[in-house]
Write an enzyme that holds these catalytic residues in place. Structure first.
Site, PDB file in Angstrom:
ATOM      1  N   LYS A  15      -4.757  32.966  23.600  1.00 50.35           N
ATOM      2  CA  LYS A  15      -5.756  32.386  22.697  1.00 50.35           C
ATOM      3  C   LYS A  15      -6.371  31.119  23.302  1.00 50.35           C
ATOM      4  CE  LYS A  15      -8.128  31.389  19.068  1.00 50.35           C
ATOM      5  NZ  LYS A  15      -9.368  32.087  18.781  1.00 50.35           N
ATOM      6  N   CYS A  63     -12.747  25.134  16.471  1.00 52.19           N
ATOM      7  CA  CYS A  63     -11.837  25.714  17.473  1.00 52.19           C
ATOM      8  C   CYS A  63     -12.008  25.148  18.881  1.00 52.19           C
ATOM      9  CB  CYS A  63     -12.002  27.226  17.487  1.00 52.19           C
ATOM     10  SG  CYS A  63     -11.409  27.973  15.964  1.00 52.19           S
ATOM     11  N   GLY A 106     -19.295  23.039  19.331  1.00 50.30           N
ATOM     12  CA  GLY A 106     -18.627  22.300  18.255  1.00 50.30           C
ATOM     13  C   GLY A 106     -17.723  23.265  17.516  1.00 50.30           C
ATOM     14  N   ASN A 150     -10.372  30.718  24.597  1.00 55.15           N
ATOM     15  CA  ASN A 150     -11.282  29.698  24.051  1.00 55.15           C
ATOM     16  C   ASN A 150     -11.707  28.702  25.124  1.00 55.15           C
ATOM     17  OD1 ASN A 150     -11.481  30.737  21.546  1.00 55.15           O
ATOM     18  ND2 ASN A 150     -10.433  29.101  20.475  1.00 55.15           N
ATOM     19  N   GLY A 185     -27.624  24.271  25.163  1.00 53.28           N
ATOM     20  CA  GLY A 185     -27.931  23.651  23.876  1.00 53.28           C
ATOM     21  C   GLY A 185     -27.255  22.304  23.767  1.00 53.28           C
ATOM     22  N   ASP A 224      -2.188  29.827  -1.071  1.00 48.81           N
ATOM     23  CA  ASP A 224      -2.708  28.539  -0.609  1.00 48.81           C
ATOM     24  C   ASP A 224      -2.186  27.455  -1.547  1.00 48.81           C
ATOM     25  OD1 ASP A 224      -5.364  28.020   1.441  1.00 48.81           O
ATOM     26  OD2 ASP A 224      -4.707  26.339   0.196  1.00 48.81           O
TER      27      ASP A 224
HETATM   28  N1  LIG Z   1     -12.098  29.113  11.949  1.00 48.24           N
HETATM   29  C1  LIG Z   1     -12.133  29.935  12.986  1.00 48.24           C
HETATM   30  O1  LIG Z   1     -13.189  30.410  13.406  1.00 48.24           O
HETATM   31  C2  LIG Z   1     -10.850  30.315  13.684  1.00 48.24           C
HETATM   32  C3  LIG Z   1     -10.841  31.401  14.564  1.00 48.24           C
HETATM   33  C4  LIG Z   1      -9.655  31.753  15.180  1.00 48.24           C
HETATM   34  C5  LIG Z   1      -8.504  31.016  14.952  1.00 48.24           C
HETATM   35  N2  LIG Z   1      -8.540  29.934  14.117  1.00 48.24           N
HETATM   36  C6  LIG Z   1      -7.298  29.200  13.865  1.00 48.24           C
HETATM   37  O2  LIG Z   1      -6.761  29.632  12.619  1.00 48.24           O
HETATM   38  C7  LIG Z   1      -6.114  28.557  11.948  1.00 48.24           C
HETATM   39  C8  LIG Z   1      -6.716  28.369  10.573  1.00 48.24           C
HETATM   40  O3  LIG Z   1      -8.059  27.974  10.741  1.00 48.24           O
HETATM   41  P1  LIG Z   1      -9.096  27.985   9.521  1.00 48.24           P
HETATM   42  O4  LIG Z   1     -10.425  27.679  10.099  1.00 48.24           O
HETATM   43  O5  LIG Z   1      -8.900  29.226   8.719  1.00 48.24           O
HETATM   44  O6  LIG Z   1      -8.548  26.731   8.688  1.00 48.24           O
HETATM   45  P2  LIG Z   1      -9.023  26.231   7.256  1.00 48.24           P
HETATM   46  O7  LIG Z   1      -8.907  24.764   7.274  1.00 48.24           O
HETATM   47  O8  LIG Z   1     -10.309  26.892   6.882  1.00 48.24           O
HETATM   48  O9  LIG Z   1      -7.909  26.830   6.256  1.00 48.24           O
HETATM   49  C9  LIG Z   1      -6.581  26.432   6.243  1.00 48.24           C
HETATM   50  C10 LIG Z   1      -6.025  26.706   4.846  1.00 48.24           C
HETATM   51  O10 LIG Z   1      -4.630  26.467   4.853  1.00 48.24           O
HETATM   52  C11 LIG Z   1      -4.268  25.899   3.608  1.00 48.24           C
HETATM   53  N3  LIG Z   1      -2.969  25.246   3.738  1.00 48.24           N
HETATM   54  C12 LIG Z   1      -2.628  24.114   4.399  1.00 48.24           C
HETATM   55  N4  LIG Z   1      -1.319  23.870   4.281  1.00 48.24           N
HETATM   56  C13 LIG Z   1      -0.810  24.866   3.530  1.00 48.24           C
HETATM   57  C14 LIG Z   1       0.491  25.172   3.064  1.00 48.24           C
HETATM   58  N5  LIG Z   1       1.536  24.399   3.362  1.00 48.24           N
HETATM   59  N6  LIG Z   1       0.661  26.272   2.311  1.00 48.24           N
HETATM   60  C15 LIG Z   1      -0.387  27.073   2.005  1.00 48.24           C
HETATM   61  N7  LIG Z   1      -1.649  26.837   2.435  1.00 48.24           N
HETATM   62  C16 LIG Z   1      -1.848  25.740   3.173  1.00 48.24           C
HETATM   63  C17 LIG Z   1      -5.402  24.937   3.322  1.00 48.24           C
HETATM   64  O11 LIG Z   1      -5.456  24.588   1.958  1.00 48.24           O
HETATM   65  C18 LIG Z   1      -6.609  25.784   3.773  1.00 48.24           C
HETATM   66  O12 LIG Z   1      -7.115  26.564   2.700  1.00 48.24           O
HETATM   67  C19 LIG Z   1      -6.265  27.358  12.890  1.00 48.24           C
HETATM   68  O13 LIG Z   1      -5.133  27.275  13.704  1.00 48.24           O
HETATM   69  C20 LIG Z   1      -7.466  27.715  13.729  1.00 48.24           C
HETATM   70  O14 LIG Z   1      -7.458  27.104  14.988  1.00 48.24           O
HETATM   71  C21 LIG Z   1      -9.684  29.584  13.459  1.00 48.24           C
END
Ligand SMILES: NC(=O)c1ccc[n+]([C@@H]2O[C@H](COP(=O)([O-])OP(=O)(O)OC[C@H]3O[C@@H](n4cnc5c(N)ncnc54)[C@H](O)[C@@H]3O)[C@@H](O)[C@H]2O)c1
Length: 443
Positions: free
Chosen positions: A211, A267, A264, A215, A260, A31
């Site tokens: 995906k 996603c 939100g 959703n 509800g 990260d």
């Molecule tokens: N949160 C969920 O429930 C969920 C479920 C399924 C899919 N997704 C998808 O997964 C993806 C990630 O979602 P999330 O909720 O984990 O996001 P998040 O914001 O929690 O995490 C993203 C991470 O990426 C890091 N990051 C950004 N740019 C970077 C780079 N250039 N190099 C290294 N790290 C970098 C950020 O610092 C952060 O820690 C999204 O596309 C989301 O739609 C999320």
């Protein structure tokens, strides 16, 4: 066993990385957030996610899970690099791919041997081909030829149950045209593959579409039951009985039929917007999703109206204090991204109310998410502190601890006996038996 790098250590990256290590792979999580990585190295988990700390600890101690900010170094030993960075909504409603592009280009700048690049982030249809192009661009700049393949492997985990979901998925989707990449992905997911988890192999575009379609369908289902609930309120029907009976139909299913304050989270709002935009651009509008987006926005406003009406209608909120229980967009997470609670809190304050808010996990996030209204908000220490001096309780997120409130204590603490149950956690009779006025959704 496969050597893996996971780029992005958020909800998806950290859960995927640590669970893939639990499957026996060697995983380095990368990260750009140095504080996050430093904390993870010390065993401090940046998110509230049940069971995740144990998986991280187990695999760190077993020498299978590592954390770093150095993508280039991590890639050296990896056969597979997952991209799991955020894809937040852009101004135009589409997905902002800047982080995915940054990572893809960085991979192109440092790739030295055949590598499989896996899109785990939720991305618009066609992104895997863009990732291929971004990596190739950087290779061309280096005047170097290195073979690589791109795979789309969308993630379906839910926050709050992410570790369970990752290790017990309904299906694993692998989109690629490369036979060798397919073989390696089966090794990555060997623990699930051997476990007879449905394993769907398809092309890049189908995987990306799966995906968004999944959703969007769930969002439509939520908006549908919310609209049925609103009609139930007008007609004297009880949506809980309606949903229970409708959900018994195997073709429909009982999940996601809980009305509800609207969906939100990080996603559904952004993915429905992005899919609708792709539909418009491609000349194949998905009007049912467009309508869902509008219905969902309206639903949050209807909750504000409901509370105002409970106090007598327009103009009734100045001078009133409302205890808001639950700020995260759902239970068992600290995530407030696109939480209905934000819109509801802001709307209530705009109409003159003061708030006393409480959430078991999201108070830190709430301190800046509610920045715009903070002069009207008291950040409470517990649900019972929140109801102190309040004229109503509004239950906005269905945390388990709110399912068993001490109703007598609440009745005695509230200045007026108003109970707005925006998640239909309680039955009208039990709230009324406690001497409180009950307002649910759709009943
Ligand atoms: N949160 C969920 O429930 C969920 C479920 C399924 C899919 N997704 C998808 O997964 C993806 C990630 O979602 P999330 O909720 O984990 O996001 P998040 O914001 O929690 O995490 C993203 C991470 O990426 C890091 N990051 C950004 N740019 C970077 C780079 N250039 N190099 C290294 N790290 C970098 C950020 O610092 C952060 O820690 C999204 O596309 C989301 O739609 C999320």
């Amino acid at each position: 066993m496969v050597n893996i790098t996971v780029v992005g250590t958020g909800y998806v990256g950290l859960v995927s990385g640590s669970c893939l290590a639990d499957f026996g792979n060697y995983v380095t999580c990368v990260d750009t957030d140095t504080i996050k990585i430093d904390n993870l190295k010390k065993g401090i988990i940046p998110i509230f996610e049940s069971g995740l700390d144990a998986v991280v600890e187990r695999n760190t101690h077993a020498g299978r899970l590592f954390f770093t900010t150095e993508l280039a170094a991590a890639m050296k030993n990896s056969a597979v690099v997952f991209i799991a960075v955020g894809t937040p909504p852009a101004e135009d409603g589409g997905a902002d791919l800047r982080y995915v592009e940054q990572v893809a280009r960085k991979i192109g700048q440092h790739i030295e041997k055949y590598t499989i690049i896996v899109d785990k982030s939720t991305v618009p249809i066609g992104t895997a081909r863009k990732v291929t192009q971004w990596v190739q661009d950087e290779l061309d700049k280096r005047h170097t030829a290195v073979a690589f393949d791109v795979v789309s492997n969308p993630e379906f985990l839910r926050e709050g149950t992410a570790v369970y979901d990752f290790t017990h998925p309904d299906r694993v989707v692998i989109g690629t045209e490369s036979v060798s990449a397919r073989k390696v992905m089966k090794e990555v997911y060997r623990a699930l593959y051997l476990n007879e988890t449905p394993y769907i192999e398809t092309n890049l575009e189908s995987a990306e579409m799966i995906k968004y379609a999944a959703n969007a369908f769930l969002a439509v289902k939520i908006a549908f039951i919310n609209q049925i609930a609103n009609l139930c309120e007008k007609t004297g029907a009880n949506v809980q009985d309606v949903a229970a009976a409708v959900g018994r139909d195997g073709r429909i299913g009982s999940k996601f039929l809980h009305p509800g304050p609207g969906y939100g989270g990080s996603c559904f709002p952004k993915d429905t917007q992005a899919l609708a935009k792709i539909g418009r651009e491609q000349g194949a509008p998905i009007s049912i999703v467009e309508t869902t987006i509008e219905a969902n926005k309206r639903q949050k406003q209807l909750m504000i109206d409901k509370i105002e009406r409970g106090f007598g209608g327009p103009g009734a909120l100045p001078g009133k204090t409302i205890a808001v229980l639950g700020l995260a967009y759902k239970n068992n997470t600290n995530d407030m991204r696109e939480s209905p609670a934000i819109i509801i809190c802001e709307g209530l304050v705009e109409r003159g109310a003061r708030l006393r808010v409480w959430d078991p996990a999201a108070m830190q996030e709430a301190s800046w998410r509610l920045e715009a209204i903070k002069s009207s908000v008291y950040f409470a220490d517990s649900e019972y502190d929140a109801v102190q001096g309040s004229h109503a309780l509004a239950l906005v997120t269905e945390w388990n601890q709110f399912r068993n409130l001490d109703l007598a204590r609440i009745k005695n603490t509230l200045l007026s006996p108003n109970f707005f149950d925006l998640r239909n956690v309680y039955k009208r009779e039990e709230i009324e038996a406690a001497g409180l006025r009950y307002f649910g959704v759709g009943k």
